[in-house]
Design a protein around this motif. Structure first.
Motif, mmCIF file in Angstrom:
data_model
loop_
_atom_site.group_PDB
_atom_site.id
_atom_site.type_symbol
_atom_site.label_atom_id
_atom_site.label_comp_id
_atom_site.label_asym_id
_atom_site.label_seq_id
_atom_site.Cartn_x
_atom_site.Cartn_y
_atom_site.Cartn_z
ATOM 1 N N THR A 80 0.815 -1.215 0.000
ATOM 2 C CA THR A 80 0.000 0.000 0.000
ATOM 3 C C THR A 80 0.847 1.263 0.000
ATOM 4 O O THR A 80 0.551 2.228 -0.724
ATOM 5 C CB THR A 80 -0.939 0.000 1.223
ATOM 6 O OG1 THR A 80 -1.739 -1.182 1.201
ATOM 7 C CG2 THR A 80 -1.838 1.223 1.222
ATOM 8 N N PHE A 81 1.905 1.283 0.821
ATOM 9 C CA PHE A 81 2.747 2.480 0.896
ATOM 10 C C PHE A 81 3.412 2.757 -0.450
ATOM 11 O O PHE A 81 3.371 3.880 -0.962
ATOM 12 C CB PHE A 81 3.809 2.317 1.983
ATOM 13 C CG PHE A 81 4.681 3.535 2.154
ATOM 14 C CD1 PHE A 81 4.235 4.616 2.896
ATOM 15 C CD2 PHE A 81 5.941 3.598 1.567
ATOM 16 C CE1 PHE A 81 5.041 5.753 3.048
ATOM 17 C CE2 PHE A 81 6.743 4.724 1.718
ATOM 18 C CZ PHE A 81 6.288 5.799 2.460
ATOM 19 N N ARG A 120 10.799 3.832 9.043
ATOM 20 C CA ARG A 120 11.310 2.488 9.352
ATOM 21 C C ARG A 120 11.613 1.699 8.077
ATOM 22 O O ARG A 120 11.724 0.476 8.117
ATOM 23 C CB ARG A 120 10.298 1.712 10.204
ATOM 24 C CG ARG A 120 10.238 2.150 11.656
ATOM 25 C CD ARG A 120 9.282 1.276 12.441
ATOM 26 N NE ARG A 120 9.635 -0.141 12.349
ATOM 27 C CZ ARG A 120 8.865 -1.131 12.795
ATOM 28 N NH1 ARG A 120 7.698 -0.850 13.357
ATOM 29 N NH2 ARG A 120 9.239 -2.380 12.661
ATOM 30 N N SER A 121 11.767 2.379 6.962
ATOM 31 C CA SER A 121 12.034 1.687 5.696
ATOM 32 C C SER A 121 13.531 1.461 5.524
ATOM 33 O O SER A 121 14.057 0.412 5.891
ATOM 34 C CB SER A 121 11.441 2.474 4.527
ATOM 35 O OG SER A 121 11.973 3.796 4.491
ATOM 36 N N THR A 128 0.903 3.977 -3.043
ATOM 37 C CA THR A 128 0.466 5.352 -2.809
ATOM 38 C C THR A 128 1.547 6.344 -3.219
ATOM 39 O O THR A 128 1.269 7.351 -3.896
ATOM 40 C CB THR A 128 0.116 5.554 -1.325
ATOM 41 O OG1 THR A 128 -0.875 4.596 -0.945
ATOM 42 C CG2 THR A 128 -0.413 6.946 -1.083
ATOM 43 N N ILE A 155 7.284 10.962 6.998
ATOM 44 C CA ILE A 155 6.885 10.458 8.308
ATOM 45 C C ILE A 155 6.523 8.975 8.220
ATOM 46 O O ILE A 155 6.808 8.185 9.127
ATOM 47 C CB ILE A 155 5.693 11.273 8.851
ATOM 48 C CG1 ILE A 155 6.126 12.724 9.106
ATOM 49 C CG2 ILE A 155 5.142 10.655 10.137
ATOM 50 C CD1 ILE A 155 4.981 13.657 9.429
ATOM 51 N N GLY A 156 5.932 8.577 7.100
ATOM 52 C CA GLY A 156 5.492 7.200 6.955
ATOM 53 C C GLY A 156 6.573 6.207 6.562
ATOM 54 O O GLY A 156 6.321 5.004 6.557
ATOM 55 N N CYS A 157 7.786 6.703 6.248
ATOM 56 C CA CYS A 157 8.843 5.789 5.780
ATOM 57 C C CYS A 157 10.004 5.671 6.756
ATOM 58 O O CYS A 157 11.056 5.131 6.394
ATOM 59 C CB CYS A 157 9.358 6.246 4.407
ATOM 60 S SG CYS A 157 10.503 7.645 4.458
ATOM 61 N N LEU A 170 4.462 14.056 4.580
ATOM 62 C CA LEU A 170 3.656 12.950 5.100
ATOM 63 C C LEU A 170 4.273 11.609 4.715
ATOM 64 O O LEU A 170 4.287 10.663 5.514
ATOM 65 C CB LEU A 170 2.226 13.048 4.566
ATOM 66 C CG LEU A 170 1.432 14.289 4.994
ATOM 67 C CD1 LEU A 170 0.063 14.307 4.319
ATOM 68 C CD2 LEU A 170 1.289 14.341 6.505
ATOM 69 N N PHE A 171 4.805 11.517 3.499
ATOM 70 C CA PHE A 171 5.490 10.289 3.084
ATOM 71 C C PHE A 171 6.749 10.068 3.909
ATOM 72 O O PHE A 171 7.086 8.931 4.259
ATOM 73 C CB PHE A 171 5.847 10.367 1.600
ATOM 74 C CG PHE A 171 4.669 10.251 0.674
ATOM 75 C CD1 PHE A 171 3.505 9.627 1.074
ATOM 76 C CD2 PHE A 171 4.737 10.762 -0.616
ATOM 77 C CE1 PHE A 171 2.414 9.509 0.216
ATOM 78 C CE2 PHE A 171 3.654 10.646 -1.475
ATOM 79 C CZ PHE A 171 2.495 10.022 -1.070
#
Length: 207
Positions: A67-68, A132-133, A71, A128-130, A125-126
């Protein structure tokens, strides 16, 4: 009878290469590489490589259940396509801000600044969402946020040095995207072990 398991490739390296290539080209023009002041050539990369390829990668990532990735890549595919539409004569967005004498209204630069600022927020926003990638991906999004902030400020103020600084950070973002792409692309089946790049994962170890 043996069960056949279909194998799917990893589309992320293609999306990251497209991401990095658009930023590489636009950033080289922003820093006036080779004395170039007209960077219209970037529209080719933005539309036909960054826009189309990242949109396709986004759809493939969705099919694979990521999903990430879906998106991010589909969103940036839309960003690149819309950026190309801003300046392509056939679309006419810039023409809407141009009077009968060919003079572009100051509103256009302000509108572009808002446009870039919105994409800046999306990229934050991306980021913040990555977290732990992997380190290259975090680096790419982080430097992209700074680059878009500077480019938006340039559109608002007209200060040329801000565009140059944005171009410098854009080059950093391109380098991060290329590294992340090649870390996933260079595998034992295609190249030597000494050439492979460590992914620098930031994910927690499974317990």
């Amino acid at each position: 009878m043996p069960v056949y398991h279909r194998q799917y490739g990893n589309p992320a390296p293609l999306g990251l290469l497209a991401y990095g290539t658009v930023f590489l080209c636009s950033s080289l023009f922003n820093i006036h590489s080779r004395g170039i002041n007209n960077g219209s050539l970037v529209l080719l990369f933005a539309t036909f490589y960054g826009g189309i390829m990242q949109t396709l990668v986004g759809m493939w990532e969705m099919f694979l259940g990521n999903t990430f990735g879906a998106t991010v890549f589909a969103t940036y595919g839309g960003f690149n396509l819309s950026y190309g539409a801003l300046y392509m004569p056939g679309v006419g967005v810039q023409a809407l801000y141009t009077d009968a004498n060919g003079v572009v209204s100051p509103d256009f630069a302000q509108a572009v600044g808002i446009y870039l600022l919105i994409w800046d927020v999306i990229t934050l926003l991306f980021l913040i969402g990555c977290l732990r990638s992997s380190l290259p991906v975090v680096w790419t999004f982080g430097t992209t946020v700074v680059a878009l902030t500077l480019l938006a400020a340039n559109s608002f103020t007209g200060i040329g040095s801000l565009a140059i600084a944005g171009g410098a950070f854009g080059l950093c973002a391109a380098a991060g995207a290329y590294y992340a792409a090649l870390a996933g692309f260079y595998s034992p089946t295609v190249t030597f072990k000494a050439i492979r790049l460590p992914p620098m994962s930031l994910a927690y170890a499974e317990v």
